[in-house]
Write a protein that holds these residues in place. Structure first.
Motif, PDB file in Angstrom:
ATOM      1  N   ILE A 113     -24.709  20.054  21.148  1.00 19.80           N
ATOM      2  CA  ILE A 113     -24.518  21.220  22.019  1.00 19.80           C
ATOM      3  C   ILE A 113     -25.676  22.209  21.953  1.00 19.80           C
ATOM      4  CG2 ILE A 113     -22.001  21.051  21.901  1.00 19.80           C
ATOM      5  CD1 ILE A 113     -22.052  23.502  19.997  1.00 19.80           C
ATOM      6  N   LEU A 114     -26.623  21.976  21.054  1.00 13.02           N
ATOM      7  CA  LEU A 114     -27.727  22.930  20.895  1.00 13.02           C
ATOM      8  C   LEU A 114     -28.518  23.137  22.191  1.00 13.02           C
ATOM      9  CD1 LEU A 114     -29.288  24.815  19.031  1.00 13.02           C
ATOM     10  CD2 LEU A 114     -30.635  22.836  18.274  1.00 13.02           C
ATOM     11  N   PRO A 115     -28.842  22.076  22.950  1.00  5.94           N
ATOM     12  CA  PRO A 115     -29.584  22.319  24.189  1.00  5.94           C
ATOM     13  C   PRO A 115     -28.853  23.245  25.165  1.00  5.94           C
ATOM     14  CG  PRO A 115     -29.691  20.005  23.581  1.00  5.94           C
ATOM     15  CD  PRO A 115     -28.681  20.634  22.675  1.00  5.94           C
ATOM     16  N   THR A 116     -27.525  23.103  25.239  1.00  9.22           N
ATOM     17  CA  THR A 116     -26.734  23.964  26.121  1.00  9.22           C
ATOM     18  C   THR A 116     -26.806  25.414  25.675  1.00  9.22           C
ATOM     19  OG1 THR A 116     -25.210  22.153  26.617  1.00  9.22           O
ATOM     20  CG2 THR A 116     -24.416  24.383  27.033  1.00  9.22           C
ATOM     21  N   LEU A 117     -26.650  25.647  24.386  1.00  4.79           N
ATOM     22  CA  LEU A 117     -26.688  27.016  23.866  1.00  4.79           C
ATOM     23  C   LEU A 117     -28.092  27.610  24.006  1.00  4.79           C
ATOM     24  CD1 LEU A 117     -24.570  26.534  20.599  1.00  4.79           C
ATOM     25  CD2 LEU A 117     -23.794  27.480  22.781  1.00  4.79           C
ATOM     26  N   ALA A 118     -29.104  26.809  23.663  1.00  8.70           N
ATOM     27  CA  ALA A 118     -30.484  27.316  23.662  1.00  8.70           C
ATOM     28  C   ALA A 118     -31.032  27.510  25.071  1.00  8.70           C
ATOM     29  CB  ALA A 118     -31.388  26.376  22.871  1.00  8.70           C
ATOM     30  N   ALA A 119     -30.366  26.939  26.067  1.00 12.19           N
ATOM     31  CA  ALA A 119     -30.794  27.166  27.449  1.00 12.19           C
ATOM     32  C   ALA A 119     -30.503  28.596  27.896  1.00 12.19           C
ATOM     33  CB  ALA A 119     -30.095  26.178  28.386  1.00 12.19           C
ATOM     34  N   ARG A 120     -29.559  29.249  27.204  1.00 15.54           N
ATOM     35  CA  ARG A 120     -29.170  30.603  27.584  1.00 15.54           C
ATOM     36  C   ARG A 120     -29.525  31.651  26.533  1.00 15.54           C
ATOM     37  NH1 ARG A 120     -24.032  30.148  30.487  1.00 15.54           N
ATOM     38  NH2 ARG A 120     -23.422  32.201  29.691  1.00 15.54           N
ATOM     39  N   ARG A 121     -29.606  31.227  25.276  1.00 14.22           N
ATOM     40  CA  ARG A 121     -29.772  32.175  24.185  1.00 14.22           C
ATOM     41  C   ARG A 121     -30.827  31.700  23.205  1.00 14.22           C
ATOM     42  NH1 ARG A 121     -25.198  35.492  23.817  1.00 14.22           N
ATOM     43  NH2 ARG A 121     -26.497  36.679  22.395  1.00 14.22           N
ATOM     44  N   GLN A 122     -31.349  32.648  22.410  1.00 12.34           N
ATOM     45  CA  GLN A 122     -32.152  32.254  21.253  1.00 12.34           C
ATOM     46  C   GLN A 122     -31.169  31.927  20.133  1.00 12.34           C
ATOM     47  OE1 GLN A 122     -34.024  35.055  18.421  1.00 12.34           O
ATOM     48  NE2 GLN A 122     -35.953  34.215  19.163  1.00 12.34           N
ATOM     49  N   VAL A 123     -31.188  30.690  19.678  1.00 16.09           N
ATOM     50  CA  VAL A 123     -30.259  30.227  18.648  1.00 16.09           C
ATOM     51  C   VAL A 123     -30.984  30.148  17.316  1.00 16.09           C
ATOM     52  CG1 VAL A 123     -28.703  28.392  17.917  1.00 16.09           C
ATOM     53  CG2 VAL A 123     -28.941  28.925  20.358  1.00 16.09           C
ATOM     54  N   ILE A 124     -30.463  30.873  16.323  1.00 15.55           N
ATOM     55  CA  ILE A 124     -30.997  30.781  14.958  1.00 15.55           C
ATOM     56  C   ILE A 124     -30.037  29.894  14.180  1.00 15.55           C
ATOM     57  CG2 ILE A 124     -31.607  32.008  12.847  1.00 15.55           C
ATOM     58  CD1 ILE A 124     -31.556  33.956  16.046  1.00 15.55           C
ATOM     59  N   LEU A 125     -30.490  28.688  13.879  1.00 18.50           N
ATOM     60  CA  LEU A 125     -29.683  27.665  13.234  1.00 18.50           C
ATOM     61  C   LEU A 125     -29.946  27.748  11.734  1.00 18.50           C
ATOM     62  CD1 LEU A 125     -27.910  25.430  14.558  1.00 18.50           C
ATOM     63  CD2 LEU A 125     -29.881  23.912  14.382  1.00 18.50           C
ATOM     64  N   VAL A 126     -28.921  27.999  10.946  1.00 13.22           N
ATOM     65  CA  VAL A 126     -29.082  28.256   9.513  1.00 13.22           C
ATOM     66  C   VAL A 126     -28.437  27.140   8.695  1.00 13.22           C
ATOM     67  CG1 VAL A 126     -28.671  29.913   7.644  1.00 13.22           C
ATOM     68  CG2 VAL A 126     -28.983  30.734  10.002  1.00 13.22           C
ATOM     69  N   ASP A 127     -29.098  26.702   7.624  1.00 10.91           N
ATOM     70  CA  ASP A 127     -28.474  25.833   6.631  1.00 10.91           C
ATOM     71  C   ASP A 127     -27.977  26.719   5.487  1.00 10.91           C
ATOM     72  OD1 ASP A 127     -29.044  23.618   8.130  1.00 10.91           O
ATOM     73  OD2 ASP A 127     -30.552  22.787   6.770  1.00 10.91           O
TER      74      ASP A 127
END
Length: 274
Positions: free
Chosen positions: A44-58
């Motif tokens: 789902i990351l491409p869908t989210l990142a198409a609209r928002r800046q996504v900071i993905l954290v481990d």
């Protein structure tokens, strides 16, 4: 920051926290589930990142973030996220989390409301007794002793592929098991949430839909008719989404999860907020 960047590390709150940024726009922190990593959101990351800046954290001890000498505790990890928000100079990003990450996201909003825009907490029950006794018994069996039996699982194979210290997997299982062994009740913390919150669950999640309805009621939801103009919706702008056909084990990768998350965090494009 904008657009996708390679993974980076931030020394925050006593931990060397791994994160990636994807896309551009208003920032959204995205927090994974237990024994996973940010990679689990790949569908789902491409869908989210198409609209928002996504900071993905481990999170601590997961993925590319090495463990440190402290328990796996959602309150401590929430402080990590708050420190990362400061480190990156973000202005009230939305915080979205699933399962363990949903608990961390919730605690971030509870402990640091001034740092959070909107909260999405998915598949994260708020009381120990919300899940069946047999499930709690299974959770109690999670320990380093199970490491050998998990070597054929996708969780283990992903872990050893990216972890700074692959040999820490048994230690992670011990810590996760210890964390799940403690009873908890976040009722009052939920009731006191000060940021608009979306509670998300699958219709066959680990806890039943009725539990998430109870959580929504703590947020002034489901207590009255919403009204023609939404005047009866929860005063804090909160919402509930029970997603059809999903379980605890596939919700995080579902387009439905991405869709309701984006609809909630972009209220100017919806009529959810009263």
């Amino acid at each position: 920051m904008s657009d996708t960047t390679a993974g980076r590390y931030a020394e925050v709150n006593g931990i060397n926290l791994y994160y990636e940024t994807h896309g551009s726009g208003r920032p959204m922190m995205l927090l994974h589930g237990g024994l996973g990593s940010g990679d689990m959101f790949a569908p789902i990351l491409p869908t989210l990142a198409a609209r928002r800046q996504v900071i993905l954290v481990d999170l601590q001890g997961h993925g590319r973030t090495a463990d440190i000498d402290r328990p796996i505790d959602i309150a401590l990890m929430a402080d990590d996220i708050a420190a990362l928000i400061d480190h990156l100079g973000l202005d009230r990003p939305d915080v979205v989390g699933y399962s363990l990450g949903g608990g961390v996201a919730l605690q971030t909003a509870v402990r640091h409301p001034e740092k959070v825009g909107r909260l999405v907490s998915a598949s994260a029950h708020v009381r120990t007794d919300a899940i069946p006794a047999e499930m709690r018994e299974q959770q109690g069996q999670v320990s380093a002793a199970a490491a050998e039996f998990m070597k054929d699982t996708p969780m283990y194979q992903t872990y050893v592929k990216v972890a700074p210290r692959p040999e820490d997997f048994p230690r992670l299982l011990d810590k996760i098991g210890e964390s799940m062994a403690h009873d908890f009740d976040l009722t009052e913390e939920v009731r006191g949430l000060q940021v608009p919150t979306l509670i998300v669950a699958g219709d066959a999640d680990m806890a039943p839909p009725s539990h998430y309805v109870e959580v929504f009621k703590l947020l002034d939801g489901g207590l009255r008719d919403g009204g023609w103009m939404g005047e009866g919706r929860p005063k804090g702008g909160h919402a509930l989404a029970i997603l059809p056909g999903l379980t605890h084990y596939n919700l995080f990768a579902s387009p439905l999860f991405a869709a309701v998350t984006l609809a909630f965090v972009d209220p100017e494009e919806t009529s959810w907020e009263s």
